[in-house]
Design an enzyme around this catalytic site. Structure first.
Site, PDB file in Angstrom:
ATOM      1  N   GLY A   8       0.820  -1.214   0.000  1.00 33.47           N
ATOM      2  CA  GLY A   8       0.000   0.000   0.000  1.00 33.47           C
ATOM      3  C   GLY A   8       0.849   1.256   0.000  1.00 33.47           C
TER       4      GLY A   8
ATOM      5  CB  SER B 215      -2.069  -2.229  14.471  1.00 31.27           C
ATOM      6  OG  SER B 215      -3.277  -2.440  15.137  1.00 31.27           O
TER       7      SER B 215
ATOM      8  CB  THR C  21      -3.927   9.118   4.664  1.00 27.99           C
ATOM      9  OG1 THR C  21      -4.969   8.282   5.187  1.00 27.99           O
ATOM     10  CG2 THR C  21      -2.759   9.139   5.626  1.00 27.99           C
TER      11      THR C  21
ATOM     12  CE1 TYR D 295      -9.013   0.198   9.325  1.00 25.37           C
ATOM     13  CE2 TYR D 295      -9.149   1.098  11.553  1.00 25.37           C
ATOM     14  CZ  TYR D 295      -8.448   0.913  10.368  1.00 25.37           C
ATOM     15  OH  TYR D 295      -7.183   1.437  10.239  1.00 25.37           O
TER      16      TYR D 295
ATOM     17  CB  ALA E 298     -13.266  -6.879  14.544  1.00 25.60           C
ATOM     18  CB  SER E 299      -9.770  -5.985  10.531  1.00 27.45           C
ATOM     19  OG  SER E 299      -9.519  -4.591  10.475  1.00 27.45           O
TER      20      SER E 299
ATOM     21  CG  ASP F 256      -5.588  -8.370  -5.464  1.00 23.54           C
ATOM     22  OD1 ASP F 256      -5.818  -8.165  -4.255  1.00 23.54           O
ATOM     23  OD2 ASP F 256      -6.478  -8.657  -6.279  1.00 23.54           O
TER      24      ASP F 256
ATOM     25  CB  SER G 212       0.132   4.014  -4.633  1.00 23.43           C
ATOM     26  OG  SER G 212      -1.105   3.655  -4.048  1.00 23.43           O
ATOM     27  CB  SER G 213      -1.860   7.219  -1.471  1.00 20.49           C
ATOM     28  OG  SER G 213      -2.676   6.132  -1.052  1.00 20.49           O
ATOM     29  N   GLY G 214      -0.662   7.892   1.191  1.00 19.29           N
ATOM     30  CA  GLY G 214      -0.813   7.840   2.639  1.00 19.29           C
ATOM     31  C   GLY G 214       0.436   7.445   3.408  1.00 19.29           C
TER      32      GLY G 214
END
Length: 267
Positions: free
Chosen positions: A10, A130, A179, A144, A146-147, A51, A12-14
């Site tokens: 991840g 996290s 972000t 969210y 919980a994940s 992916d 590409s941003s943030g």
């Protein structure tokens, strides 16, 4: 000394982008991943397609880094997504499974893919991004939260398993970060009329909080400090708000903490 090889999902941003840029500037060999890597040439670091939900894609991305560099020293599991505020019952089972597929099982897939190479090296660091919501309850954000709770339990357990093989696992716990995650929130797919008013109010509150929150470079600086540290801790809370909330959860009596959660909803 050979530069460390870092793989960030991840990117590409943030937070992922800020971290990849900072580590690249610090002299690391950085591979970032994105579902769409067609604009890879505009990034200073290597950007490859991945992916997280697909085993083959994970295997190919890790294989590419190993073929190019011969090793992976640091894996940063950053990719994930969040839902707009909504009651837990407002997400279908398919949507509930989707958020775990990326936020939790995506990190598990990446970790499983790199561990054999780190074991062979007898060294490695896995950082799982996290959230302070991995420690706290999140009303109207239960899936969210919980994940992230699942990611926390997995990470701490895995860290104990892998230490004898020279590999460490640690958690990075930011609060809201400024972000595109807040702009790209996924809407609940099974909305219930009873939650409409509170859903709309919490959405406005969330966007205000995100707009006033820490820059992602605050998290990136924490990650750089952890990578350079000689003594890895199980978790690192980043930003003033996250640290304040963590201390509140640790020291506030249960009844008081419960009332504070209810009061914070402002509905």
């Amino acid at each position: 000394m050979t530069a460390k090889v870092v793989l960030i999902t991840g990117a590409s941003s943030g937070i992922g982008f800020a971290t990849a840029e900072l580590l690249h500037e610090a002299g690391f060999i950085v591979y970032g991943t994105s579902r769409r890597a067609n604009m890879a040439s505009k990034y200073k670091f290597h950007l490859i397609e991945l992916d997280l939900d697909q085993e083959d894609s994970v295997s190919q991305a890790v294989k590419k880094v190993i073929e190019n560099e011969g090793r992976i020293d640091v894996l940063i599991n950053n990719a994930g997504f969040a839902l707009a505020p909504a009651g837990a019952e407002e997400s279908s089972m398919q949507q509930a499974q989707a958020i775990f597929e990326t936020n939790f099982f995506g990190a598990v897939r990446m970790t499983r893919a790199v561990i054999p190479f780190m074991r062979q090296q007898r060294s490695g660091l896995i950082l799982n991004i996290s959230s302070i919501l991995g420690l706290l309850p999140m009303p109207f954000g239960a899936l969210y939260s919980a994940s992230k709770h699942a990611l926390e339990g997995y990470s701490e357990s895995l860290d104990h398993e892998l230490r004898s093989q020279g590999i460490r696992v640690s958690l990075i716990e930011p609060a809201y970060t400024n972000t595109s995650l807040g702009v790209n929130l996924l809407e609940a797919d099974a909305k219930v009329a009873a939650y409409q008013q509170i859903r709309e109010k919490l959405q406005q509150q969330m966007m205000k909080s995100i707009n006033k929150s820490d820059d992602p470079r605050v998290v990136a600086n924490t990650i750089l400090a952890v990578i350079n540290s000689q003594h890895i801790l199980p978790r690192y809370t980043t930003g003033k708000i996250a640290k304040r909330l963590k201390n509140l959860r640790r020291f506030a009596p249960v009844k008081i903490f419960d009332k504070l959660i209810q009061r914070s909803l402002k509905v």
